[in-house]
Design a protein around this motif. Structure first.
Motif, PDB file in Angstrom:
ATOM      1  N   ASP A  19      13.934  36.040 -38.021  1.00 38.94           N
ATOM      2  CA  ASP A  19      12.715  35.655 -37.318  1.00 38.94           C
ATOM      3  C   ASP A  19      11.982  34.617 -38.138  1.00 38.94           C
ATOM      4  O   ASP A  19      11.884  34.732 -39.364  1.00 38.94           O
ATOM      5  N   HIS A  44      13.293  26.938 -24.178  1.00 35.23           N
ATOM      6  CA  HIS A  44      14.091  27.336 -25.330  1.00 35.23           C
ATOM      7  C   HIS A  44      13.975  28.841 -25.574  1.00 35.23           C
ATOM      8  O   HIS A  44      12.929  29.329 -25.999  1.00 35.23           O
ATOM      9  N   GLU A  46      15.076  30.613 -27.878  1.00 35.27           N
ATOM     10  CA  GLU A  46      14.821  30.976 -29.274  1.00 35.27           C
ATOM     11  C   GLU A  46      13.336  31.197 -29.543  1.00 35.27           C
ATOM     12  O   GLU A  46      12.963  31.969 -30.411  1.00 35.27           O
ATOM     13  N   ILE A  47      12.484  30.521 -28.785  1.00 35.75           N
ATOM     14  CA  ILE A  47      11.035  30.685 -28.938  1.00 35.75           C
ATOM     15  C   ILE A  47      10.635  31.899 -28.123  1.00 35.75           C
ATOM     16  O   ILE A  47      10.596  31.871 -26.901  1.00 35.75           O
ATOM     17  N   ARG A  48      10.382  33.004 -28.811  1.00 40.45           N
ATOM     18  CA  ARG A  48      10.119  34.286 -28.159  1.00 40.45           C
ATOM     19  C   ARG A  48       8.683  34.433 -27.674  1.00 40.45           C
ATOM     20  O   ARG A  48       8.417  35.073 -26.674  1.00 40.45           O
ATOM     21  N   TRP A  50       4.392  32.548 -28.243  1.00 41.23           N
ATOM     22  CA  TRP A  50       3.538  31.581 -28.913  1.00 41.23           C
ATOM     23  C   TRP A  50       2.089  31.878 -28.609  1.00 41.23           C
ATOM     24  O   TRP A  50       1.757  32.536 -27.635  1.00 41.23           O
ATOM     25  N   LEU A  61       4.205  30.010 -33.310  1.00 45.81           N
ATOM     26  CA  LEU A  61       5.388  30.388 -32.541  1.00 45.81           C
ATOM     27  C   LEU A  61       6.141  31.461 -33.310  1.00 45.81           C
ATOM     28  O   LEU A  61       6.172  31.440 -34.540  1.00 45.81           O
ATOM     29  N   LEU A  63      10.005  32.745 -33.394  1.00 44.22           N
ATOM     30  CA  LEU A  63      11.324  32.464 -32.836  1.00 44.22           C
ATOM     31  C   LEU A  63      12.392  33.209 -33.591  1.00 44.22           C
ATOM     32  O   LEU A  63      12.183  33.697 -34.700  1.00 44.22           O
ATOM     33  N   ARG A  64      13.535  33.342 -32.946  1.00 49.16           N
ATOM     34  CA  ARG A  64      14.673  34.068 -33.520  1.00 49.16           C
ATOM     35  C   ARG A  64      15.890  33.167 -33.476  1.00 49.16           C
ATOM     36  O   ARG A  64      16.210  32.602 -32.432  1.00 49.16           O
ATOM     37  N   TYR A  71      18.526  27.622 -37.872  1.00 49.29           N
ATOM     38  CA  TYR A  71      17.133  27.200 -37.881  1.00 49.29           C
ATOM     39  C   TYR A  71      17.017  25.717 -38.220  1.00 49.29           C
ATOM     40  O   TYR A  71      16.243  24.993 -37.598  1.00 49.29           O
TER      41      TYR A  71
END
Length: 100
Positions: A19, A44, A46-48, A50, A61, A63-64, A71
Motif C-alpha cells: 500500500d 485506475h 490501483e487507486i483505491r 482519495w 490517495l 493505492l495498492r 509502483y
C-alpha cells in the motif's frame, strides 16, 4: 422491505502487494482542475481511495501495487501524467491494521 445492505470486502492477503499513501499537489485548485483530476483517477483500479485535503497538499490517495517496481512504473506512467499534477510525495505502509 429491504432498507439497505452492507458489503464487507476483504482487504486481501497482506502479502499480496504493498500500500502506498500518495500526497498530490495540483497546479491549480479550480473546480475544473479538481473534476478532471478525479475523473482521471477513477480510471485506475490501483487507486483505491482519495481525499481532497485542506492544508498542505491537495489530495491524499491510497493505492495498492504488487511491488516497488510496479509502483515505480505506476508513478512514471500514471501518477505523473494525471492532469494538473505539480508534485507527488509517496509513503509506503510498513504495517497495517483495520479496526473491526
Amino acid at each position: 422491505m429491504i432498507r439497505g445492505y452492507t458489503a464487507i470486502i476483504s482487504g486481501g492477503d497482506p502479502d499480496e502487494g504493498i500500500d502506498a499513501v500518495v500526497q498530490v499537489e495540483l497546479e491549480r485548485q479550480t473546480e475544473e482542475y479538481l473534476t478532471r483530476f478525479e475523473a482521471a483517477m477513477r480510471k485506475h483500479a490501483e487507486i483505491r481511495e482519495w481525499y481532497l485535503l485542506s492544508g498542505a497538499g491537495d489530495y491524499m490517495l491510497r493505492l495498492r501495487v504488487s511491488d516497488m517496481e510496479d509502483y515505480a512504473l505506476f508513478h512514471r506512467d500514471v501518477l505523473s501524467r494525471l492532469p494538473g499534477v505539480s508534485r507527488i510525495n509517496s509513503s509506503f505502509a510498513m504495517r497495517s491494521h483495520r479496526k473491526a
